[in-house]
Design a protein around this motif. Structure first.
Motif, short mmCIF file in Angstrom:
data_model
loop_
_atom_site.label_atom_id
_atom_site.label_comp_id
_atom_site.label_asym_id
_atom_site.label_seq_id
_atom_site.Cartn_x
_atom_site.Cartn_y
_atom_site.Cartn_z
N ASP A 88 130.24 -3.96 12.16
CA ASP A 88 131.45 -3.18 11.85
C ASP A 88 131.65 -3.04 10.35
O ASP A 88 132.08 -1.99 9.86
N THR A 163 146.41 1.69 12.76
CA THR A 163 146.30 3.15 12.65
C THR A 163 147.08 3.82 13.77
O THR A 163 147.15 3.30 14.89
N ALA B 11 105.63 -44.18 15.56
CA ALA B 11 105.39 -43.10 14.60
C ALA B 11 104.11 -42.35 14.90
O ALA B 11 103.94 -41.20 14.51
N ALA B 12 103.20 -43.02 15.61
CA ALA B 12 101.92 -42.40 15.92
C ALA B 12 102.00 -41.49 17.14
O ALA B 12 101.04 -40.80 17.46
N LEU B 13 103.14 -41.49 17.85
CA LEU B 13 103.26 -40.64 19.05
C LEU B 13 103.25 -39.16 18.66
O LEU B 13 103.66 -38.80 17.56
N PRO B 14 102.79 -38.31 19.60
CA PRO B 14 102.80 -36.86 19.27
C PRO B 14 104.22 -36.37 19.02
O PRO B 14 105.17 -36.83 19.65
N LEU B 15 104.35 -35.41 18.16
CA LEU B 15 105.67 -34.86 17.80
C LEU B 15 106.32 -34.18 18.99
O LEU B 15 107.54 -34.18 19.15
N PHE B 18 108.65 -36.25 20.99
CA PHE B 18 109.98 -36.45 20.39
C PHE B 18 110.89 -35.29 20.76
O PHE B 18 112.06 -35.48 21.09
N ALA B 94 146.91 -3.99 20.03
CA ALA B 94 145.68 -3.85 19.22
C ALA B 94 146.03 -3.19 17.90
O ALA B 94 147.17 -2.78 17.67
N ASN B 95 145.03 -3.03 17.04
CA ASN B 95 145.28 -2.49 15.70
C ASN B 95 145.34 -0.98 15.64
O ASN B 95 145.78 -0.42 14.65
N ASP B 96 144.83 -0.30 16.66
CA ASP B 96 144.80 1.15 16.58
C ASP B 96 145.34 1.77 17.85
O ASP B 96 145.46 1.12 18.89
N THR B 171 125.80 -0.80 20.46
CA THR B 171 126.03 -0.46 19.06
C THR B 171 126.03 -1.67 18.15
O THR B 171 125.84 -1.53 16.94
N GLY B 172 126.27 -2.87 18.72
CA GLY B 172 126.36 -4.06 17.88
C GLY B 172 127.73 -4.25 17.27
O GLY B 172 128.00 -5.27 16.64
N GLY B 173 128.62 -3.26 17.42
CA GLY B 173 129.95 -3.39 16.85
C GLY B 173 130.91 -3.98 17.86
O GLY B 173 130.63 -4.04 19.06
N LYS B 174 132.07 -4.42 17.36
CA LYS B 174 133.06 -5.02 18.26
C LYS B 174 134.05 -3.96 18.71
O LYS B 174 134.51 -3.13 17.92
N GLU B 175 134.40 -4.01 20.00
CA GLU B 175 135.40 -3.09 20.53
C GLU B 175 136.02 -3.70 21.77
O GLU B 175 135.54 -4.72 22.29
#
Lengths: 250, 198, 198
Positions: A88, A163, B11-15, B18, B94-96, B171-175
């Motif tokens: 946004d 708005t 310490a010698a054990l495979p990662l 862990f 809401a804002n709009d 869109t990736g935007g918030k709504e």
């Protein structure tokens, strides 16, 4: 064999040469190939049993190093995602501002806000429309630049970022009017807002009709200089106001 | 080989061991803390008439139901049909400006042509609702076209649907988008129905 | 194979360092990187540009002045392009526009088997300055004229393929000089017909 006649006898002191000593008689033999001998290295050779660091404590240090790097990578990622703008923010519209009486030029059209007034009641086509807030009427001149364009978005914005889109309760012919290049059109646009915010407003214009399509588009913004006393006066006056219809202007 | 101290052997054990071990430990701790317990599906809260319900971008207060024969000049699609309406106060939080907020459904009313309201009118002047603006509560009438032979109920159960402010995956935007479980209303309210047929 | 390890320098592996020898061997690859990157970006950028341009009128099909042109399965030409100072409103009053704006009328002739196939055309009047103006403008909303676009008169029924004429109206500023009419069919973009007046 007897000596040839007339030769004097060899001197007595001469003795026949001694044969070569057997020990130093040369005996030639073909040379034999021997593999080249590697130069003796100056370091120690050990067979490979493991590719791990043989130093005591090296394995633990390696593990710790991996853990530290992991934490650093996660922290860097968190920082990046925290401070990178979200969609946004990254796709917000491009705002061009001006003031009343000044022409604001956008890529496709120009805006000039001429005046602003308010009312408690709006009248159109014989019908009266009251409001819980106050009506704001903005006179604006719009002109296309190079090709026909419609201005579909007209809204007021208050100081808190709310708005308020142009009202759909009355016929607003200027919204969506197809502007021809070089033929300016002026008209009045009506908005409805709460009384409390009316003194801190800016008007915005853009092409798209939907707010979602404002992303990365150009928006013209003009602050409206409205005082609290003006708002009170408008709210108190019950005389209906009629928004001016759009018309070609100079 | 000489016996090595425990720390050196660990310490010698495979990662990889862990990593898997840490994951199993996390699951176990989560299980002890109740993270693996089944969660019961929440029921729909029932609210009183005239109680405000937070539906996301709007606050909804359902007031009353009504059946009306004639709303001229507004005409039904089919001759003879009547209007079933629900009147509510809608306030945009809401804002709009919100395009025609449409949070109400009446799933148990018989004879309706559609699930969604056919018209949404502003009580103030009978105009169609284009937008509602923030901070300006308005009485709004939601109209459903109804067959004339359907019974008129004494009360109506109204579902209030909600929206959540979240990321649009396209869109990736918030709504504001409908709640994940769109069939699950935010609340239900039962209101009386006024018979105003002529 | 036996391994080698420098005593006193544990951990150092063998291998090539980035020496001057490396640069001498690989300089050609670095030089080739520049055109390779350019080529790599050329295809996607061109693809994007082509997609963007595909929806815009970019490829004109030119006509001779007043001549016929084949476009969208129809033949068409510009018969007349002139100022229309005689336009009146529905009350019989002459239409005048502020700021010296003028009304222009373009008469086009079409020959097409089925006029409905070009009914969705878009007409634009092109000026010498490169601006374009749309037909049937809002400024003439109260004018007593019929903007036919690409269709015949509503009462006429031309035989398939028979030629018919259609008038369109435009509003231009006083200083603009029209030079052509663009006819665009959305399904034929980016091609469009550019008709010059006789």
């Amino acid at each position: 064999m007897s000596q040839p006649g007339g030769w004097p006898p060899p001197p007595q002191a001469w003795a026949p040469p001694q044969p070569w000593p057997q020990a130093v008689a040369p005996q030639w033999a073909p040379p034999q190939w021997a593999p080249p001998v590697a130069p003796q290295p100056a370091y120690e050779q050990r067979p490979i049993r493991s590719h791990r660091d043989p130093r005591p404590g090296g394995r633990l240090g390696h593990r710790l190093g991996v853990a530290v790097l992991l934490v650093v990578a996660l922290a860097a990622g968190a920082l990046l995602s925290r401070y990178t703008p979200d969609v946004d923010s990254a796709q917000r519209p491009f705002i061009r501002t001006g003031h009343i009486g000044q022409t604001v030029t956008l890529p496709d059209f120009t805006i000039r806000v001429r005046s602003v007034r308010g009312a408690a009641v709006l009248s159109q086509s014989g019908a009266n429309h009251d409001t819980g807030g106050v009506w704001i009427l903005v006179t604006v001149r719009l002109a296309a630049l190079h090709e026909p364009v419609s201005v579909g978005y007209m809204a007021l914005r208050d100081a808190a970022g709310h708005t308020y889109r142009a009202s759909g309760r009355v016929n607003q012919l200027l919204i969506g009017w197809r502007l021809q290049p070089g033929v300016p059109v002026a008209g009045e646009v009506a908005f409805e807002v709460p009384v409390a915010v009316a003194a801190n407003l800016a008007v915005r214009f853009a092409r798209p009709t939907q707010e979602d399509f404002l992303r990365m588009d150009a928006v013209g913004e003009v602050p409206l200089s409205i005082s609290d006393s003006q708002v009170r006066g408008w709210k108190a006056d019950s005389t209906p106001a009629s928004p001016a219809a759009p018309a070609v202007t100079s | 080989m000489a016996s090595r101290p425990l720390a050196a052997r660990v310490a010698a054990l495979p990662l990889r061991w862990f990593g898997i071990g840490a994951g199993v430990l996390a699951l176990g701790v989560s299980g002890f803390a109740g993270g693996l317990n089944p969660v019961a599906a929440p029921g729909t809260p029932q609210v009183q008439p005239s109680a405000a319900v937070d539906a996301g971008p709007v606050k909804v207060t359902v007031l009353v139901g009504r059946v009306v024969s004639d709303l001229s000049p507004i005409k039904p699609d089919e001759d003879g049909d009547r209007w079933f309406m629900v009147i509510a106060t809608i306030e945009v939080t809401a804002n709009d400006s919100r395009v025609t907020p449409d949070p109400l459904r009446v799933p148990h009313v018989a004879g309706l042509l559609h699930k969604k309201p056919d018209r949404v009118l502003l009580s103030r002047d009978g105009t169609d609702v284009d937008y509602l603006n923030p901070g300006m509560p308005e009485r709004v009438a939601y109209l459903w076209e109804q067959r004339p032979d359907a019974p008129v109920p004494a009360t109506v159960e109204v579902d209030i649907l909600g929206e959540t402010y979240r990321t649009n995956s396209l869109t990736g935007g918030k709504e504001w988008l409908p709640d994940d479980d769109a069939d699950q209303p935010r609340a239900t309210v039962q209101v009386p129905v006024q018979d105003k047929r002529t | 194979m036996e391994g080698r390890q420098h005593t006193g320098q544990p951990g150092r592996a063998g291998g090539d360092l980035v020496t001057g020898r490396w640069w001498r061997r690989n300089w050609w690859g670095l030089v080739a990187l520049v055109p390779a990157l350019a080529l790599a970006f050329y295809a996607p950028v061109k693809d994007l540009n082509d997609r963007y341009g595909a929806g815009k009128p970019r490829q004109p099909v030119y006509s001779t002045p007043g001549g016929w042109v084949e476009y969208g399965g129809a033949r068409m030409r510009l018969v007349d392009l002139a100022r229309a100072d005689d336009v009146k409103d529905y009350g019989g009053k002459a239409v005048t526009l502020a700021g010296g704006a003028r009304i222009w009328r373009a008469t086009l002739e079409f020959a097409v088997p089925d006029p409905d196939t070009i009914g969705g055309c878009e007409l634009l009047l092109e000026s010498s300055g490169g601006s374009t103006f749309s037909n049937g403008p809002n400024e003439l909303g109260h004018a007593d004229v019929i903007d036919q676009g690409c269709l015949p008169d509503i009462l006429a029924k031309p035989a398939p393929g028979a030629a018919y004429r259609a008038d369109s109206y435009f509003v231009l500023p006083a200083t603009a000089r029209p030079v052509a009419v663009q006819v665009t069919l959305a399904t034929k973009l980016p091609r469009y017909a550019r008709l010059s007046p006789p």
